[in-house]
Design an enzyme around this catalytic site. Sequence first.
Site, short mmCIF file in Angstrom:
data_model
loop_
_atom_site.label_atom_id
_atom_site.label_comp_id
_atom_site.label_asym_id
_atom_site.label_seq_id
_atom_site.Cartn_x
_atom_site.Cartn_y
_atom_site.Cartn_z
CG HIS A 224 24.32 11.32 20.27
ND1 HIS A 224 24.91 10.81 21.41
CD2 HIS A 224 24.04 10.21 19.50
CE1 HIS A 224 24.98 9.49 21.35
NE2 HIS A 224 24.47 9.10 20.20
CG HIS A 263 22.91 11.90 30.02
ND1 HIS A 263 22.09 10.79 29.97
CD2 HIS A 263 23.91 11.69 29.14
CE1 HIS A 263 22.60 9.94 29.10
NE2 HIS A 263 23.69 10.45 28.58
CG ASP A 320 29.74 14.62 24.63
OD1 ASP A 320 30.56 13.85 24.11
OD2 ASP A 320 28.51 14.43 24.56
#
Length: 397
Positions: A224, A263, A320
């Site tokens: 995450h 994802h 990210d």
Amino acid sequence: MKETVSVKNIGLRGVTVADTKISFIDGNQGILIYRGYRIEELAERSSFIETAFLLLNGYLPSKREFEEFDALVKVGRELPEFIYDCLRKLPNNADPMDVLQGLVPLLGIADPDLLGENREANVRMATRLIARIPAAMAAWHRIRHNQDPVPPDDSLSHAANFLWQMTGQPPDEDTANDLDCCLVLHADHTFNASTFACREVCSTRAHMYAAVAAGVGALSGSLHGGANARVMGMLMELEHVADVPKWIKDRVNSGERIMGMGHAVYKTMDPRAKYLKPMATRLGKQKGLEKWDDLSKLVEETAVSEFESRGKTEIKPNVDFYSAPVYHMMGIPRDLFTPIFAISRISGWCSHIIEEKFGEAQSKPMLYRPQAEYVGNYCGLVGCEYEPPDKRIAEAL
Ligand SMILES: CC(C)(COP(=O)(O)OP(=O)(O)OC[C@H]1O[C@@H](n2cnc3c(N)ncnc32)[C@H](O)[C@@H]1OP(=O)(O)O)[C@@H](O)C(=O)NCCC(=O)NCCS
């Protein structure tokens, strides 16, 4: 008769567990919407504080409402003295995400609305959390480096004030604006793991701070929010590797994950990564740090083509991936990357907690209580016979 669903779905992919009015993702087209507005529109034209108001209240504030909310956030930045005392007692090498997870319930102790049951009290708590999480992370950063915390500067924007409180130096306007834009992009993301953790905890009628502490814990994981710091770790390692494509191929071949890629919902490039990629290129040029942008693009190209050669055409960069070089080029230490995610996502978490607590998107609040299939030791419904310790045969599991 109540309808029951008896499908086992490990990881809950594709399972709809609630309605929400806060945000929407189209995973196939790579679209993210907050309260009806595309994130690109908000990133270009709004600010983090205005977006936080939008998430919490469901509409963009009038000028007066914005000024009132902004003033409340500014007042909320003052941390209670006992928080500094606690921070000073921690070992300097404590990870900022662990510090944050411990600190959130302590901030709750100092909140006069902690047990408030109406929406207004919960919005006031959310406003204090939005104000205090960055102040607390900046204070921790200074205390761990044996420096005194810096008081907030109310003339600065939310992002600029965080940079000021972290470094003790007035930030340049461009960096502050870019960071504010990153905060807008990270503010909410439907039922991601940390938001679901917050909603699950508050569905028990636990207070907002208990729910947020759970969200911080979930965010810290490498699958995450913790991925952004690991992306930077990878780029720093690759800086010294002669054959980057080979390093990537070997890693994928050995079944290891490339951080910042893939994802659970997006089947195409994450719209936030799409937005951050040109920001990384611009920052690289402005700051003479093109090598991080070049390296990121090389990793992206190589990894995506490796995945495609294995038939995994949906694994693309996520938020990210490009936030890592962006934060690095802004001069932010790597272990503060995930706390910055929290500094933004607190607005989404609190909005979801309020929606869950007050059943704002469904007929009434419900306690989350899924089932699990028992696959362990079983002696029938009579149960196994209890043997005294000296009669038991040692059994390795
Ligand atoms: C985020 C993530 C957990 C989503 O995964 P998912 O698509 O829902 O499902 P899975 O984890 O089951 O992955 C599906 C397959 O793709 C592979 N895969 C997914 N992301 C991968 C990555 N970053 N690197 C290598 N392989 C990856 C998995 O190994 C798995 O392969 P398999 O079917 O051969 O076992 C995953 O992409 C990941 O671990 N990414 C890296 C961590 C990260 O960047 N997290 C931040 C998310 S915003």
